[in-house]
Motif scaffolding. Structure first.
Motif, PDB file in Angstrom:
ATOM      1  N   VAL A  41     -98.760 -36.229 -16.025  1.00  0.00           N
ATOM      2  CA  VAL A  41     -97.548 -36.271 -16.848  1.00  0.00           C
ATOM      3  C   VAL A  41     -96.581 -37.320 -16.315  1.00  0.00           C
ATOM      4  O   VAL A  41     -95.999 -38.092 -17.083  1.00  0.00           O
ATOM      5  CB  VAL A  41     -96.869 -34.875 -16.919  1.00  0.00           C
ATOM      6  N   GLU A  42     -96.417 -37.365 -14.991  1.00  0.00           N
ATOM      7  CA  GLU A  42     -95.535 -38.377 -14.379  1.00  0.00           C
ATOM      8  C   GLU A  42     -96.025 -39.780 -14.723  1.00  0.00           C
ATOM      9  O   GLU A  42     -95.247 -40.643 -15.137  1.00  0.00           O
ATOM     10  CB  GLU A  42     -95.497 -38.212 -12.855  1.00  0.00           C
ATOM     11  N   LYS A  43     -97.319 -39.999 -14.539  1.00  0.00           N
ATOM     12  CA  LYS A  43     -97.899 -41.318 -14.792  1.00  0.00           C
ATOM     13  C   LYS A  43     -97.746 -41.715 -16.260  1.00  0.00           C
ATOM     14  O   LYS A  43     -97.335 -42.833 -16.576  1.00  0.00           O
ATOM     15  CB  LYS A  43     -99.382 -41.291 -14.390  1.00  0.00           C
ATOM     16  N   GLN A  44     -98.043 -40.786 -17.159  1.00  0.00           N
ATOM     17  CA  GLN A  44     -97.942 -41.075 -18.586  1.00  0.00           C
ATOM     18  C   GLN A  44     -96.497 -41.295 -19.012  1.00  0.00           C
ATOM     19  O   GLN A  44     -96.235 -42.152 -19.859  1.00  0.00           O
ATOM     20  CB  GLN A  44     -98.560 -39.940 -19.394  1.00  0.00           C
ATOM     21  N   SER A  45     -95.579 -40.546 -18.438  1.00  0.00           N
ATOM     22  CA  SER A  45     -94.164 -40.707 -18.784  1.00  0.00           C
ATOM     23  C   SER A  45     -93.673 -42.091 -18.405  1.00  0.00           C
ATOM     24  O   SER A  45     -92.982 -42.752 -19.187  1.00  0.00           O
ATOM     25  CB  SER A  45     -93.319 -39.656 -18.075  1.00  0.00           C
ATOM     26  N   LYS A  46     -94.029 -42.522 -17.195  1.00  0.00           N
ATOM     27  CA  LYS A  46     -93.605 -43.854 -16.754  1.00  0.00           C
ATOM     28  C   LYS A  46     -94.254 -44.947 -17.591  1.00  0.00           C
ATOM     29  O   LYS A  46     -93.609 -45.923 -17.962  1.00  0.00           O
ATOM     30  CB  LYS A  46     -93.942 -44.032 -15.278  1.00  0.00           C
ATOM     31  N   LYS A  47     -95.532 -44.766 -17.906  1.00  0.00           N
ATOM     32  CA  LYS A  47     -96.246 -45.753 -18.710  1.00  0.00           C
ATOM     33  C   LYS A  47     -95.631 -45.849 -20.107  1.00  0.00           C
ATOM     34  O   LYS A  47     -95.411 -46.947 -20.629  1.00  0.00           O
ATOM     35  CB  LYS A  47     -97.723 -45.355 -18.807  1.00  0.00           C
ATOM     36  N   LEU A  48     -95.321 -44.701 -20.694  1.00  0.00           N
ATOM     37  CA  LEU A  48     -94.715 -44.671 -22.021  1.00  0.00           C
ATOM     38  C   LEU A  48     -93.336 -45.316 -22.009  1.00  0.00           C
ATOM     39  O   LEU A  48     -92.986 -46.066 -22.913  1.00  0.00           O
ATOM     40  CB  LEU A  48     -94.627 -43.225 -22.523  1.00  0.00           C
ATOM     41  N   GLU A  49     -92.573 -45.044 -20.961  1.00  0.00           N
ATOM     42  CA  GLU A  49     -91.244 -45.640 -20.844  1.00  0.00           C
ATOM     43  C   GLU A  49     -91.340 -47.166 -20.770  1.00  0.00           C
ATOM     44  O   GLU A  49     -90.578 -47.876 -21.424  1.00  0.00           O
ATOM     45  CB  GLU A  49     -90.551 -45.091 -19.591  1.00  0.00           C
ATOM     46  N   LYS A  50     -92.302 -47.665 -19.992  1.00  0.00           N
ATOM     47  CA  LYS A  50     -92.494 -49.123 -19.891  1.00  0.00           C
ATOM     48  C   LYS A  50     -92.920 -49.719 -21.227  1.00  0.00           C
ATOM     49  O   LYS A  50     -92.460 -50.786 -21.610  1.00  0.00           O
ATOM     50  CB  LYS A  50     -93.542 -49.447 -18.826  1.00  0.00           C
ATOM     51  N   GLN A  51     -93.824 -49.010 -21.932  1.00  0.00           N
ATOM     52  CA  GLN A  51     -94.276 -49.508 -23.231  1.00  0.00           C
ATOM     53  C   GLN A  51     -93.116 -49.583 -24.222  1.00  0.00           C
ATOM     54  O   GLN A  51     -93.021 -50.542 -24.989  1.00  0.00           O
ATOM     55  CB  GLN A  51     -95.375 -48.609 -23.800  1.00  0.00           C
ATOM     56  N   LYS A  52     -92.266 -48.581 -24.189  1.00  0.00           N
ATOM     57  CA  LYS A  52     -91.132 -48.574 -25.121  1.00  0.00           C
ATOM     58  C   LYS A  52     -90.140 -49.675 -24.776  1.00  0.00           C
ATOM     59  O   LYS A  52     -89.547 -50.277 -25.664  1.00  0.00           O
ATOM     60  CB  LYS A  52     -90.431 -47.212 -25.101  1.00  0.00           C
ATOM     61  N   GLU A  53     -89.953 -49.943 -23.493  1.00  0.00           N
ATOM     62  CA  GLU A  53     -89.019 -50.990 -23.070  1.00  0.00           C
ATOM     63  C   GLU A  53     -89.551 -52.381 -23.384  1.00  0.00           C
ATOM     64  O   GLU A  53     -88.785 -53.309 -23.589  1.00  0.00           O
ATOM     65  CB  GLU A  53     -88.742 -50.879 -21.569  1.00  0.00           C
ATOM     66  N   SER A  54     -90.885 -52.517 -23.435  1.00  0.00           N
ATOM     67  CA  SER A  54     -91.469 -53.843 -23.633  1.00  0.00           C
ATOM     68  C   SER A  54     -91.567 -54.246 -25.102  1.00  0.00           C
ATOM     69  O   SER A  54     -92.306 -55.150 -25.450  1.00  0.00           O
ATOM     70  CB  SER A  54     -92.855 -53.920 -22.986  1.00  0.00           C
ATOM     71  N   GLY A  55     -90.842 -53.554 -25.959  1.00  0.00           N
ATOM     72  CA  GLY A  55     -90.774 -54.021 -27.342  1.00  0.00           C
ATOM     73  C   GLY A  55     -91.538 -53.177 -28.319  1.00  0.00           C
ATOM     74  O   GLY A  55     -92.059 -53.702 -29.297  1.00  0.00           O
ATOM     75  N   GLY A  56     -91.633 -51.884 -28.091  1.00  0.00           N
ATOM     76  CA  GLY A  56     -92.307 -51.016 -29.043  1.00  0.00           C
ATOM     77  C   GLY A  56     -91.473 -50.743 -30.280  1.00  0.00           C
ATOM     78  O   GLY A  56     -91.942 -50.143 -31.222  1.00  0.00           O
ATOM     79  N   ASP A  57     -90.233 -51.187 -30.269  1.00  0.00           N
ATOM     80  CA  ASP A  57     -89.344 -50.939 -31.404  1.00  0.00           C
ATOM     81  C   ASP A  57     -89.498 -51.990 -32.508  1.00  0.00           C
ATOM     82  O   ASP A  57     -88.929 -51.837 -33.573  1.00  0.00           O
ATOM     83  CB  ASP A  57     -87.881 -50.919 -30.931  1.00  0.00           C
ATOM     84  N   ASN A  58     -90.230 -53.037 -32.239  1.00  0.00           N
ATOM     85  CA  ASN A  58     -90.428 -54.103 -33.214  1.00  0.00           C
ATOM     86  C   ASN A  58     -91.243 -53.567 -34.393  1.00  0.00           C
ATOM     87  O   ASN A  58     -92.391 -53.186 -34.222  1.00  0.00           O
ATOM     88  CB  ASN A  58     -91.148 -55.282 -32.533  1.00  0.00           C
TER      89      ASN A  58
END
Length: 185
Positions: A41-58
């Motif tokens: 869960v920790e690993k996935q949370s951090k990975k998801l946070e990085k993915q969202k910061e790297s432009g997942g909102d486009n």
């Protein structure tokens, strides 16, 4: 007399919170299954946070959006599994604390243990003024003070002992019922 009752209830809350965390450690936190799920869960949370910061909102990048959605689904599934692992011990702890609560409730039955600096809202008055005589709703019963103390003390004990979920996992909305949907930015 009221001050000594109040301090005794705070002490009882600390002791029961420590007892509860000790039982949870014995039944859950030290198990291999819990450790693996928590790290995942920790690993996935951090990975998801990085993915969202790297432009997942486009809105034009559907591939990234799909990856984020898949990652969120995996995280929800692991959070659900983690909650199920914890839930088994919660039944045992709940049973033990119900017995303790009944004992303490009978000891403090009908005694004003604290004076609140406010009048609770009407639907809380049944708990805050439980088994007390009179109409002064600023008088506090054992159960209300115990619940307030236990809720705040147990969370702080979990943080001190390192059993509380990380900020990344909390931010992603882990838990049995999942996260509230995030509004689009």
């Amino acid at each position: 007399k009221m001050l000594s009752d109040t301090l005794l209830i705070v002490f009882i809350s600390i002791c029961t919170a420590l007892l509860g965390e000790g039982m949870t450690w014995l039944l859950v936190y030290r198990t291999e299954k819990y450790q693996k799920l928590k790290m995942e869960v920790e690993k996935q949370s951090k990975k998801l946070e990085k993915q969202k910061e790297s432009g997942g909102d486009n809105p034009n990048d559907k591939v990234k959006k799909k990856k984020i959605e898949r990652q969120e689904e995996r995280l929800k599934a692991n959070n659900r599994d983690l909650s199920l692992v914890k839930m088994k011990s919660m039944f045992a702890i709940g049973f033990a604390f119900t017995a303790l609560l009944g004992m303490f409730n009978s000891i403090f039955d009908g005694r004003v243990v604290a004076k609140l600096p406010f009048v609770p809202i009407s639907w809380l008055q049944n708990i805050s003024h439980r088994n007390l005589l009179g109409e002064d709703y600023t008088h506090c019963s054992f159960i209300f003070l115990y619940i307030l103390c236990t809720m705040s003390i147990r969370q702080n004990i979990q943080k001190m002992l390192g059993f509380a979920p990380s900020r990344a996992a909390s931010k992603q909305g882990g838990g049995l019922f999942g996260a509230a949907p995030q509004p689009p930015k």
